[in-house]
Enzyme design. Structure first.
Site, PDB file in Angstrom:
ATOM      1  N   GLU A  88       1.473 -12.319  -2.979  1.00  0.00           N
ATOM      2  CA  GLU A  88       0.016 -12.557  -3.023  1.00  0.00           C
ATOM      3  C   GLU A  88      -0.557 -12.321  -4.423  1.00  0.00           C
ATOM      4  O   GLU A  88      -1.697 -12.685  -4.692  1.00  0.00           O
ATOM      5  CB  GLU A  88      -0.702 -11.688  -1.971  1.00  0.00           C
ATOM      6  N   CYS A 105       6.200  -5.128   0.757  1.00  0.00           N
ATOM      7  CA  CYS A 105       6.312  -3.800   0.142  1.00  0.00           C
ATOM      8  C   CYS A 105       6.132  -2.656   1.166  1.00  0.00           C
ATOM      9  O   CYS A 105       7.046  -2.420   1.944  1.00  0.00           O
ATOM     10  CB  CYS A 105       5.330  -3.735  -1.014  1.00  0.00           C
ATOM     11  N   HIS A 163       5.328  -8.599  -4.105  1.00  0.00           N
ATOM     12  CA  HIS A 163       3.981  -8.994  -3.671  1.00  0.00           C
ATOM     13  C   HIS A 163       3.701 -10.460  -4.007  1.00  0.00           C
ATOM     14  O   HIS A 163       3.118 -10.742  -5.061  1.00  0.00           O
ATOM     15  CB  HIS A 163       2.944  -8.136  -4.409  1.00  0.00           C
ATOM     16  N   ARG A 185      12.576   3.836  -0.600  1.00  0.00           N
ATOM     17  CA  ARG A 185      11.209   3.741  -1.141  1.00  0.00           C
ATOM     18  C   ARG A 185      11.222   4.021  -2.647  1.00  0.00           C
ATOM     19  O   ARG A 185      12.074   4.745  -3.139  1.00  0.00           O
ATOM     20  CB  ARG A 185      10.298   4.770  -0.466  1.00  0.00           C
ATOM     21  N   GLY A 199       0.850  -1.194   0.000  1.00  0.00           N
ATOM     22  CA  GLY A 199       0.000   0.000   0.000  1.00  0.00           C
ATOM     23  C   GLY A 199       0.872   1.225   0.000  1.00  0.00           C
ATOM     24  O   GLY A 199       1.874   1.285  -0.706  1.00  0.00           O
ATOM     25  N   GLU A 200       0.554   2.155   0.829  1.00  0.00           N
ATOM     26  CA  GLU A 200       1.300   3.407   0.909  1.00  0.00           C
ATOM     27  C   GLU A 200       1.767   3.557   2.355  1.00  0.00           C
ATOM     28  O   GLU A 200       0.961   3.798   3.262  1.00  0.00           O
ATOM     29  CB  GLU A 200       0.344   4.526   0.462  1.00  0.00           C
ATOM     30  N   ILE A 246       5.746  -3.490  -7.332  1.00  0.00           N
ATOM     31  CA  ILE A 246       4.897  -2.328  -7.635  1.00  0.00           C
ATOM     32  C   ILE A 246       5.394  -1.133  -6.826  1.00  0.00           C
ATOM     33  O   ILE A 246       5.253  -1.121  -5.596  1.00  0.00           O
ATOM     34  CB  ILE A 246       3.414  -2.616  -7.295  1.00  0.00           C
ATOM     35  N   ARG A 247       5.988  -0.174  -7.512  1.00  0.00           N
ATOM     36  CA  ARG A 247       6.590   0.994  -6.832  1.00  0.00           C
ATOM     37  C   ARG A 247       7.313   0.544  -5.548  1.00  0.00           C
ATOM     38  O   ARG A 247       7.106   1.071  -4.457  1.00  0.00           O
ATOM     39  CB  ARG A 247       5.522   2.053  -6.523  1.00  0.00           C
TER      40      ARG A 247
HETATM   41  N1  GLN Z   1       5.619   2.909  -2.762  1.00  0.00           N
HETATM   42  C1  GLN Z   1       4.911   2.467  -1.605  1.00  0.00           C
HETATM   43  C2  GLN Z   1       5.461   3.141  -0.350  1.00  0.00           C
HETATM   44  O1  GLN Z   1       6.416   3.832  -0.412  1.00  0.00           O
HETATM   45  C3  GLN Z   1       4.972   0.966  -1.466  1.00  0.00           C
HETATM   46  C4  GLN Z   1       4.319   0.308  -2.668  1.00  0.00           C
HETATM   47  C5  GLN Z   1       3.643  -1.002  -2.395  1.00  0.00           C
HETATM   48  O2  GLN Z   1       3.353  -1.362  -1.248  1.00  0.00           O
HETATM   49  N2  GLN Z   1       3.296  -1.689  -3.461  1.00  0.00           N
HETATM   50  O3  GLN Z   1       4.920   2.966   0.694  1.00  0.00           O
END
Ligand code: GLN
Length: 187
Positions: free
Chosen positions: A171, A79, A169, A106, A47-48, A133-134
């Site tokens: 999952e 992540c 990830h 990050r 997530g974020e 993913i990012r």
């Molecule tokens: N870029 C997100 C962060 O800095 C992490 C991305 C993710 O969980 N897929 O929190």
């Protein structure tokens, strides 16, 4: 056995889908009352991380979850979850739980490689599919941290005591071995 899944933000539903496939009950952790139940393991989803960290504090979940982690509940963090556990976050003055002695970066793959899929060696499991993913990666880890996988010379999975932290990830792929391995530590 029951697993607690942090469900304040991000990709918790995808974690639930994996546990469903593996016939393991879970409970979403959204507020303090959700911690009244006993859990055998904790999943910190993607997530974020900044938003998750802020919500954890606002919902009074930060301190009790920190104590659970410090008291050795098995943790699987993906992540953003990896960022929450890291002692240091590159370029940021503060961090979150700080329970793994390492430094993460990050959004480490930049814009062009923001999201990608690969297969790489994972300790004791062989080749594992990995969806990024990012994603963050680990810049530096204390010698007590076990490195489970690296991609292009960057550390992408670690084990420290009770905590498994992944840049990617699992999952989102069909290979369930990383979750099975985690669940094996939860009973
Ligand atoms: N870029 C997100 C962060 O800095 C992490 C991305 C993710 O969980 N897929 O929190």
């Amino acid at each position: 056995m029951k697993i607690g899944i942090l469900a304040v933000q991000g990709a918790f539903v995808e974690q639930e889908a994996v546990l469903k496939q593996l016939h393991v009950p879970w409970k979403e952790i959204r507020c303090l009352k959700d911690l009244d139940d006993h859990f055998d393991g904790l999943i910190l989803p993607g997530g974020e991380s900044t938003v998750q960290g802020k919500l954890l504090k606002e919902l009074d979940l930060f301190q009790p979850l920190l104590e659970m982690i410090q008291h050795d509940i098995p943790v699987l963090a993906t992540c953003a979850g990896m960022i929450l556990l890291s002692e240091k976050i590159n370029g940021q003055p503060s961090a979150h739980f700080k329970t793994i002695p390492m430094d993460v970066k990050r959004n480490a793959y930049g814009r062009q490689l923001g999201s990608f899929h690969t297969t790489a060696e994972y300790k004791d499991l062989g080749n594992v599919p990995m969806t990024f993913i990012r994603a963050p990666y680990v810049i530096k880890a204390d010698s007590r941290v076990t490195i489970l996988s690296s991609v292009n010379h960057h550390i992408t999975a670690v084990q420290y005591r009770n905590q498994t932290a992944l840049s990617f990830h699992p999952e989102l792929d069909k290979d369930l071995r990383i979750h099975q391995d985690f669940l094996g530590r939860c009973s």
